[in-house]
Design an enzyme around this catalytic site. Structure first.
Site, PDB file in Angstrom:
ATOM      1  N   SER A 227       0.839  -1.184   0.000  1.00  0.00           N
ATOM      2  CA  SER A 227       0.000   0.000   0.000  1.00  0.00           C
ATOM      3  C   SER A 227       0.889   1.255   0.000  1.00  0.00           C
ATOM      4  O   SER A 227       1.662   1.453  -0.934  1.00  0.00           O
ATOM      5  CB  SER A 227      -0.961  -0.028   1.193  1.00  0.00           C
ATOM      6  OG  SER A 227      -1.977   0.940   1.055  1.00  0.00           O
ATOM      7  N   ASP A 294     -16.879 -15.801 -13.499  1.00  0.00           N
ATOM      8  CA  ASP A 294     -15.991 -16.738 -12.815  1.00  0.00           C
ATOM      9  C   ASP A 294     -15.310 -17.707 -13.778  1.00  0.00           C
ATOM     10  O   ASP A 294     -14.097 -17.911 -13.738  1.00  0.00           O
ATOM     11  CB  ASP A 294     -16.808 -17.500 -11.770  1.00  0.00           C
ATOM     12  CG  ASP A 294     -16.001 -18.510 -10.966  1.00  0.00           C
ATOM     13  OD1 ASP A 294     -14.787 -18.598 -11.176  1.00  0.00           O
ATOM     14  OD2 ASP A 294     -16.600 -19.208 -10.119  1.00  0.00           O
ATOM     15  N   ASP A 297     -11.831 -17.918 -16.927  1.00  0.00           N
ATOM     16  CA  ASP A 297     -10.432 -18.356 -16.892  1.00  0.00           C
ATOM     17  C   ASP A 297     -10.298 -19.867 -16.975  1.00  0.00           C
ATOM     18  O   ASP A 297      -9.197 -20.413 -16.825  1.00  0.00           O
ATOM     19  CB  ASP A 297      -9.740 -17.842 -15.638  1.00  0.00           C
ATOM     20  CG  ASP A 297     -10.425 -18.298 -14.348  1.00  0.00           C
ATOM     21  OD1 ASP A 297     -11.414 -19.059 -14.423  1.00  0.00           O
ATOM     22  OD2 ASP A 297      -9.970 -17.886 -13.254  1.00  0.00           O
ATOM     23  N   ASP A 444      -8.569  -5.915  -5.345  1.00  0.00           N
ATOM     24  CA  ASP A 444      -8.224  -4.878  -4.371  1.00  0.00           C
ATOM     25  C   ASP A 444      -9.411  -3.937  -4.206  1.00  0.00           C
ATOM     26  O   ASP A 444      -9.916  -3.357  -5.174  1.00  0.00           O
ATOM     27  CB  ASP A 444      -6.994  -4.104  -4.868  1.00  0.00           C
ATOM     28  CG  ASP A 444      -6.375  -3.230  -3.790  1.00  0.00           C
ATOM     29  OD1 ASP A 444      -7.116  -2.490  -3.118  1.00  0.00           O
ATOM     30  OD2 ASP A 444      -5.139  -3.267  -3.641  1.00  0.00           O
ATOM     31  N   HIS A 483      -6.787  -6.044  -0.808  1.00  0.00           N
ATOM     32  CA  HIS A 483      -5.710  -5.087  -0.564  1.00  0.00           C
ATOM     33  C   HIS A 483      -4.738  -5.635   0.472  1.00  0.00           C
ATOM     34  O   HIS A 483      -5.075  -5.752   1.652  1.00  0.00           O
ATOM     35  CB  HIS A 483      -6.301  -3.754  -0.089  1.00  0.00           C
ATOM     36  CG  HIS A 483      -5.290  -2.647  -0.015  1.00  0.00           C
ATOM     37  ND1 HIS A 483      -4.654  -2.154  -1.117  1.00  0.00           N
ATOM     38  CD2 HIS A 483      -4.794  -1.954   1.038  1.00  0.00           C
ATOM     39  CE1 HIS A 483      -3.813  -1.199  -0.765  1.00  0.00           C
ATOM     40  NE2 HIS A 483      -3.878  -1.062   0.547  1.00  0.00           N
TER      41      HIS A 483
END
Length: 559
Positions: A227, A294, A297, A444, A483
């Protein structure tokens, strides 16, 4: 809220999103730390001939020759327990160490405090650690489930380590009100300390104390942060390229002057559209977008592998009944605007919005006490009010879209040279043999990962292309990670261990391990390789999708 999201989005054995209070704990004073399993690679160094005599205020003072730096104390601690200043909770399980406290004054006379911890069983390395929010530290203790350093964990791993407050009062870590002098003007020296000088000065002083205490020289130096700490790591590479051999920069607040004002956008949208979304409606949108994107991938696992390729529209939920009411067209418009990100009054994009699938708990939070109201995160409120308008009493609810446009432009114009930390020219850092590992969670909930991706692409362009950049700088993206922490997807387990192998053994990481663990038992519940950008983890088609060994790094699936 988070229990509900967990039930909607993933199997119950995976940990919930970090709560707002938990992330506040991260940003305040108890920043998390990573377990440094490679600590023995440099070899252990015996303690000084006389730890007792060298660990004294008199000895360190006589050995330290730095202007504007005084030794406040130097105490040998072999009790295994340490209670940080202002805390009643001791840190336990510590090895013997010398705790050195320094005070440095900047050009304006502001006192800056630096803590240096020196283990009696030293691994030959020095590690500087970063901060969070409007604070540099001092970061004493570790918090489980987060990937961020502390004095505690680095000491336990054998590092000589340092942390600083940059002269910033810890009480102002979310408001940034320390940036104003008593007369209401910006405190430019203190802002410079926070932006860059404080971390560099900590590095110089920390290394000097380390070298004075041990008979052997420092073999390698590392910086580690997430951060604000991640931004500090980039700053070191850009401005002080000789400070560190290796830098780990997690979820960096790069482009601070854009990302921080953009973080008020969700609250602004809800306030101006007179429609604050209650928690269960936000949960419904998150559940639906994850379900829609979802499997893109190749694996259905409750994780959106590439949120940038997910364009699901919240309008699809109009008319859905939830425990807090039926989703309206206005509700869907609000959610779409939050995902879209800030735009000018004529529709031009200013910055990225919240990633689809990311938690709304930080920058899009609301509370319901009869009436639902938006609750913006304190950091952007302080930025727009205190830093840009020099008005710590500013009422964010008076903000209009037009005023936001002007303040956003002012932020970029006024503070980019100080805090944006987005210079892509890392030639001096590369020339000194430095290595940097950057990582960012793709879910994040505070800082957009696209900002980090853009910065890395700019570095590639400035440094001669992907191959030349990969020789010293690599980016790792963590699908589903929040995060500085895991969420639906795992965050890196130990990015500094990969950095140590790269710096000391020339083993450039093709991937770094990431694991989710059960906070109660410590057992691994999900593991994945995080691949060097632009590669992604692709399922081999065989075996348990919760285990990293069944994934390989490959190009992303085209859609």
């Amino acid at each position: 809220m988070f229990d509900h999201i967990r039930g909607l989005r993933r199997r119950a054995r995976r940990p919930a999103w970090p709560s707002r209070l938990a992330l506040i704990a991260l940003l305040v004073a108890v920043l998390p730390a990573t377990t440094l399993t490679a600590a023995g690679a440099a070899g252990r160094s015996a303690a000084p001939d006389s730890s007792v005599s060298r660990c004294s205020t008199g000895y360190v003072t006589s050995a330290l020759r730095l202007s504007h730096v005084t030794v406040s104390s130097a105490v040998l601690d072999t009790t295994g327990s340490y209670t940080p200043p202002g805390s009643t909770t001791p840190i336990t399980g510590l090895p013997g160490f010398c705790a050195v406290d320094l005070t440095q004054t900047d050009s304006a006379g502001n006192p800056i405090h630096i803590a240096v911890w020196l283990p009696t069983n030293w691994n030959g390395r020095f590690q500087g650690i970063g901060g969070g929010g409007y604070s540099c530290g001092i970061v004493y203790a570790s918090t489980p489930q987060y990937v961020n350093p502390s004095l505690e964990q680095t000491l336990k791993s054998g590092y000589a380590t340092a942390s600083t407050d940059c002269g910033v009062p810890v009480a102002d870590q979310f408001t940034g009100s320390w940036a104003l002098k008593p007369d209401g003007r910006l405190d430019k020296p203190l802002i410079t300390d926070f932006a860059s000088a404080g971390i560099h000065d900590m590095t110089v002083a920390g290394k000097a104390v380390t070298q004075a205490f041990y008979s052997n020289k420092i073999q390698y130096s590392y910086f580690n942060g997430c951060s604000t700490g991640g931004r500090e790591g980039l700053m070191e590479a850009q401005q002080y390229p000789a400070d560190y051999n290796g830098i780990v920069s997690g979820a960096p607040a790069v482009n601070w002057t854009s990302s921080v004002p953009a973080a008020i956008w969700p609250a602004l949208v809800m306030n101006r559209m007179h429609d604050a979304l209650p928690t269960c409606k936000q949960d419904a949108f998150i559940q639906a977008v994850v379900k829609a994107c979802d499997a893109h991938d190749g694996v259905t696992d409750g994780i959106i592998g590439d949120p940038a390729a997910c364009h699901w529209n919240a309008d699809k939920l109009i008319g859905l009944s939830t425990p807090c009411g039926t989703i309206t067209a206005t509700d869907a418009a609000v959610m779409n605007k939050i995902w879209q990100g800030p735009v000018t009054t004529d529709g031009r994009s200013l910055w990225w919005g919240l990633q689809r699938g990311a938690s709304t708990s930080m920058i899009a939070a609301t509370t319901t006490h009869g009436v639902t109201t938006p609750q913006p995160f304190g950091i952007p409120v302080g930025w727009l009010g205190t830093w840009l308008q020099q008005n710590p009493n500013w009422d964010w609810k008076t903000l209009t879209f037009a005023q936001f446009n002007k303040l956003f432009a002012q932020s970029v114009r006024q503070f980019s040279s100080t805090l944006a930390t987005n210079n892509p020219d890392l030639s001096a850092f590369r020339g000194n043999g430095g290595k940097i590992l950057v990582w960012h969670g793709l879910a994040d909930q505070l800082l957009p990962p696209q900002s980090t991706i853009q910065y890395y692409q700019n570095v590639q362009h400035a440094m001669g292309g992907a191959a030349k950049t990969n020789s010293f700088a690599r980016l790792f993206l963590a699908p589903g990670a929040a995060h500085c922490a895991g969420a639906a997807g795992p965050a890196p387990t130990d990015p500094l261990a990969a950095m140590v192998k790269w710096v000391e053994h020339g083993q450039a990481p093709q991937s770094i391990p990431a694991t989710l663990t059960n906070p109660d038992t410590g057992a691994a519940t999900l593991s994945r390789p995080l691949c060097s950008y632009p590669l992604v983890a692709r399922y081999t088609g065989h075996g348990n999708t919760d285990q990293a060994r069944n994934f390989t790094c490959a190009r992303a699936l085209s859609r």
